[in-house]
Scaffold this motif. Structure first.
Motif, short mmCIF file in Angstrom:
data_model
loop_
_atom_site.label_atom_id
_atom_site.label_comp_id
_atom_site.label_asym_id
_atom_site.label_seq_id
_atom_site.Cartn_x
_atom_site.Cartn_y
_atom_site.Cartn_z
N GLN B 137 32.36 15.47 16.84
CA GLN B 137 32.33 16.69 16.52
C GLN B 137 33.88 17.12 16.27
N ARG B 138 34.69 16.79 16.91
CA ARG B 138 36.30 17.10 16.64
C ARG B 138 36.83 16.71 15.44
N LEU B 139 36.38 15.27 15.15
CA LEU B 139 36.87 14.59 13.96
C LEU B 139 36.27 15.47 12.89
N ALA B 140 35.05 16.05 12.93
CA ALA B 140 34.47 16.71 11.59
C ALA B 140 35.17 17.93 11.46
N ILE B 141 35.73 18.55 12.73
CA ILE B 141 36.38 19.81 12.64
C ILE B 141 37.57 19.55 12.16
N ALA B 142 38.43 18.37 12.45
CA ALA B 142 39.65 18.22 11.99
C ALA B 142 39.50 17.97 10.37
N ARG B 143 38.42 17.47 9.97
CA ARG B 143 38.22 17.15 8.48
C ARG B 143 37.67 18.60 7.83
N ALA B 144 37.33 19.50 8.34
CA ALA B 144 37.12 20.86 7.87
C ALA B 144 38.31 21.88 7.59
N ILE B 145 39.37 21.32 8.69
CA ILE B 145 40.72 22.16 8.27
C ILE B 145 41.61 21.48 7.71
N LEU B 152 36.72 29.63 7.02
CA LEU B 152 36.16 28.46 7.79
C LEU B 152 34.84 28.82 8.12
N ILE B 153 33.88 28.01 7.76
CA ILE B 153 32.40 28.16 8.14
C ILE B 153 32.09 27.18 8.94
N LEU B 154 31.63 27.46 9.98
CA LEU B 154 31.29 26.39 11.03
C LEU B 154 29.93 26.52 11.59
N ASP B 155 29.23 25.50 11.48
CA ASP B 155 27.78 25.41 11.93
C ASP B 155 27.32 24.75 13.26
N GLU B 156 27.30 25.66 14.27
CA GLU B 156 27.22 25.18 15.50
C GLU B 156 28.38 24.10 16.07
N PRO B 157 29.63 24.94 15.90
CA PRO B 157 30.62 23.88 16.12
C PRO B 157 30.85 23.56 17.77
N ASP B 158 30.20 24.19 18.80
CA ASP B 158 30.32 23.91 19.91
C ASP B 158 29.48 22.82 20.24
N ALA B 159 28.41 22.48 19.42
CA ALA B 159 27.54 21.24 19.70
C ALA B 159 28.30 20.05 20.06
N SER B 160 28.00 19.40 21.49
CA SER B 160 28.43 18.27 22.19
C SER B 160 29.92 18.53 22.51
N LEU B 161 30.65 19.47 22.28
CA LEU B 161 31.92 19.74 22.90
C LEU B 161 31.93 20.10 24.34
N ASP B 162 33.01 19.72 24.85
CA ASP B 162 33.38 19.89 26.29
C ASP B 162 33.67 21.54 26.61
N ALA B 163 34.09 21.65 28.10
CA ALA B 163 34.42 22.92 28.36
C ALA B 163 35.50 23.61 27.65
N ASP B 164 36.35 22.83 27.11
CA ASP B 164 37.48 23.63 26.40
C ASP B 164 37.33 23.78 24.94
N ALA B 165 35.96 23.85 24.51
CA ALA B 165 35.62 24.11 23.16
C ALA B 165 35.92 25.28 22.64
N ALA B 166 35.87 26.42 23.34
CA ALA B 166 36.24 27.68 23.07
C ALA B 166 37.97 27.83 22.55
N ASP B 167 38.74 26.91 23.55
CA ASP B 167 40.12 27.14 23.21
C ASP B 167 40.27 26.46 21.73
N LEU B 168 39.51 25.14 21.63
CA LEU B 168 39.80 24.39 20.20
C LEU B 168 39.23 25.24 19.25
N LEU B 169 38.02 25.91 19.25
CA LEU B 169 37.67 26.59 18.08
C LEU B 169 38.60 27.65 18.19
N GLY B 170 38.98 28.60 18.92
CA GLY B 170 39.89 29.63 18.87
C GLY B 170 41.09 29.32 18.03
#
Lengths: 220, 214
Positions: B137-145, B152-170
Motif C-alpha cells: 500500500q505504501r508503494l502504491a502511495i509512492a506511485r500516486a505522488i 490527490l485522490i485516495l481510495d481507502e489509503p489506510d487499508a493495511s497500514l499500521d498505526a502511523d498511517a495518519a502521519d504518512l497520509l498527512g
C-alpha cells in the motif's frame, strides 16, 4: 512525452516479468512440442506429403500458441489491477498498446524459435530463411490484432471463449497468405513473393487499424 | 480558486444507480473525506474525480478544465490511489516506481524521494510480491505522488497500514488538494476538515442542494 520511450518501457516491463516468473514461454514451448508430436503420430507422413501437411500443422500450432500468448497480455494486467494505474498516466494509450503488442510478439517469436526447428525435426521439412520470414511477417499482424482483442475481452468474464471467436476470423488472411508462403518455401507450387507481399500489406493495414482502435479500447 | 467543481455526478452500472447527482466544490489545498457504507458509491465517485470513469450524467471541472475533454492533460495534475494497489509482483519496489517514471515522464532522481517519503528505502530491492500488504500500500502511495500531483485522490489509503498511517497520509496530502475515501472516521476527522457522506449513491446533507456536509 515520447511514445517510443513509453512503448519500450511497457515491453521491457512485460518481458522482465515473464523472465522472472517464467509463466508463459516454457508452457507454450511444451505445448508446441506436444502438438507437433501429436501431429507426427496422427498423420501418415512421408517425404512426399510432408510439405503439404507440415504448413497446416505449423499454422494450427501457431494460432493456438498465439491465442494463449496474446490473451495473457491484458488479462494479467486486469488480474493485478495494474492496467488502470498505467492508463491513469499521461502516456498515450497507443504507446501502451504498442508496448504490450511488442512484448507479446517477442514471446511468440521465442516460441517460434522452438516451433520451426522442431517442425523440421519431426516432419523433415526444410528450415529455411523463407519460412522464417513468412512466419515473422504473419506474427506482426497477428500480434496487433490479438492484442487489440485481448484488450477488449479482458474486461469480460468469458474472455477465454471470446478471444478466439473474435480473433480467429481476422487471422484468416494471415493464415491463408502465410500458408501459401510456407508451402512454396517448402517446395510446393506457388508464388512465394506474392504471398509475402500480401502478408506485408495485411501487416500495414492491421497495424494502422489496431493503432487507431487501441486509443478508444484502452481509453474508455 | 476551485480545484474541483462537480455538478450532478451520476453513474449507472447497467440498471444499477451507483451515484446519484453528487455535487462537490473543492478549493485548492482543501482536504475532504468521503465516508459511507460499503456500496455507498465512494469508489465510483473517486474514480470519476480521478477521470478513470466517465459519469453517465453530470459535469466535472478540475483546475478549471473540463475533466473529460482535457483528460490526458489533467493526468499530470492528478495522483490516484485505487482500491487495489495494482503493482507488478515480479518487479522490485524500485522497478515498479521506475516503470511509472517512464510513463509519467518523471526523472528517476525522484524515486529516492518518494520511497523515502513512504518509508520503503530499505525494501526497495524486494519484489512487490515479497512485500507485506502494508508495504504494498505504501508503494502504491509512492506511485500516486511520483509526479507531484496537485490533486490527490485516495481510495481507502489506510487499508493495511499500521498505526502511523495518519502521519504518512498527512505528509503526502500536505500542500495538495485531496479527496480521501475511508471507513475510519477518526482518521477522516484528523486529516480532513470537510466530510462528504454518501448513502446509496446520494450525498447526505440539508438543505438538499447543499450536498457537502461541513
Amino acid at each position: 512525452m515520447n511514445p517510443f520511450r513509453v512503448a519500450i518501457a511497457v515491453a521491457r516491463k512485460d518481458l522482465r516479468s515473464e523472465w522472472r516468473t517464467r509463466e508463459m514461454v516454457p508452457a507454450l514451448a511444451q505445448f508446441i512440442v506436444l502438438a507437433l508430436l501429436i501431429g507426427n503420430f496422427a498423420f501418415q507422413i512421408d517425404f512426399r506429403n510432408a510439405p503439404s501437411i507440415a504448413p497446416g500443422i505449423l499454422w494450427l500450432v501457431l494460432v493456438f500458441a498465439g491465442l494463449v500468448a496474446f490473451g495473457r497480455t491484458f488479462a494479467a494486467e486486469r488480474e493485478q489491477s495494474s492496467l488502470e494505474a498505467m492508463l491513469m498516466t499521461p502516456a498515450s494509450p497507443v504507446a501502451i498498446f504498442a508496448g504490450k503488442a511488442l512484448a507479446a510478439s517477442a514471446l511468440l517469436i521465442l516460441c517460434e524459435a522452438v516451433l520451426l526447428p522442431a517442425l523440421s525435426l519431426f516432419f523433415g521439412t526444410p528450415f529455411s530463411a523463407d519460412v522464417v520470414i513468412a512466419v515473422l511477417l504473419a506474427t506482426v499482424g497477428m500480434a496487433a490484432l490479438g492484442c487489440l482483442f485481448a484488450a477488449i475481452v479482458a474486461r469480460v468474464r468469458a474472455r477465454e471463449l471470446l478471444l478466439p471467436l473474435l480473433t480467429l476470423p481476422l487471422w484468416i488472411p494471415f493464415i491463408v497468405a502465410g500458408g501459401q508462403a510456407v508451402q512454396s518455401a517448402m517446395g510446393l507450387p506457388g508464388r512465394y513473393d506474392e504471398a509475402v507481399g500480401l502478408l506485408i500489406d495485411f501487416d500495414i493495414l492491421f497495424v494502422v487499424l489496431t493503432s487507431l482502435a487501441a486509443r478508444f479500447v484502452l481509453d474508455e | 480558486m476551485s480545484m474541483v467543481v462537480a455538478n450532478g455526478l451520476t453513474h449507472r452500472f447497467g440498471s444499477e444507480l451507483a451515484l446519484d447527482g453528487v455535487d462537490l466544490v473543492l478549493d485548492t489545498g482543501e482536504h475532504i473525506a468521503v465516508l459511507g457504507d460499503n456500496g455507498a458509491g465512494k469508489t465510483t465517485l473517486l474514480r470519476i474525480l480521478a477521470t478513470a470513469l466517465r459519469p453517465t450524467l453530470g459535469r466535472l471541472e478540475i483546475a478549471g478544465l473540463d475533466a473529460f475533454r482535457e483528460r490526458r492533460r489533467l493526468r499530470h495534475y492528478i495522483g490516484y490511489l485505487a482500491h487495489a494497489p495494482g503493482l507488478y509482483p515480479a518487479l522490485s519496489a524500485r522497478e515498479n516506481i521506475e516503470f511509472f517514471c517512464d510513463l509519467q515522464d518523471v526523472s528517476r532522481t525522484r524515486i529516492a524521494d518518494v520511497l523515502e517519503t513512504v518509508g520503503l528505502v530499505s525494501v526497495a530491492h524486494r519484489r512487490a510480491s515479497q512485500l507485506s500488504r502494508g508495504e504494498q500500500q505504501r508503494l502504491a502511495i509512492a506511485r500516486a505522488i511520483l509526479h507531484d500531483p496537485r490533486l490527490l485522490i485516495l481510495d481507502e489509503p489506510d487499508a493495511s497500514l499500521d498505526a502511523d498511517a495518519a502521519d504518512l497520509l498527512g505528509g503526502v496530502m500536505r500542500g495538495r488538494t485531496a479527496v480521501m475515501a475511508t471507513h475510519d472516521h477518526a482518521l477522516a476527522n484528523r486529516l480532513c476538515p470537510r466530510t462528504l457522506v454518501l448513502r446509496h449513491g446520494r450525498s447526505l446533507g440539508t438543505p438538499a442542494h447543499l450536498r457537502v456536509v461541513r
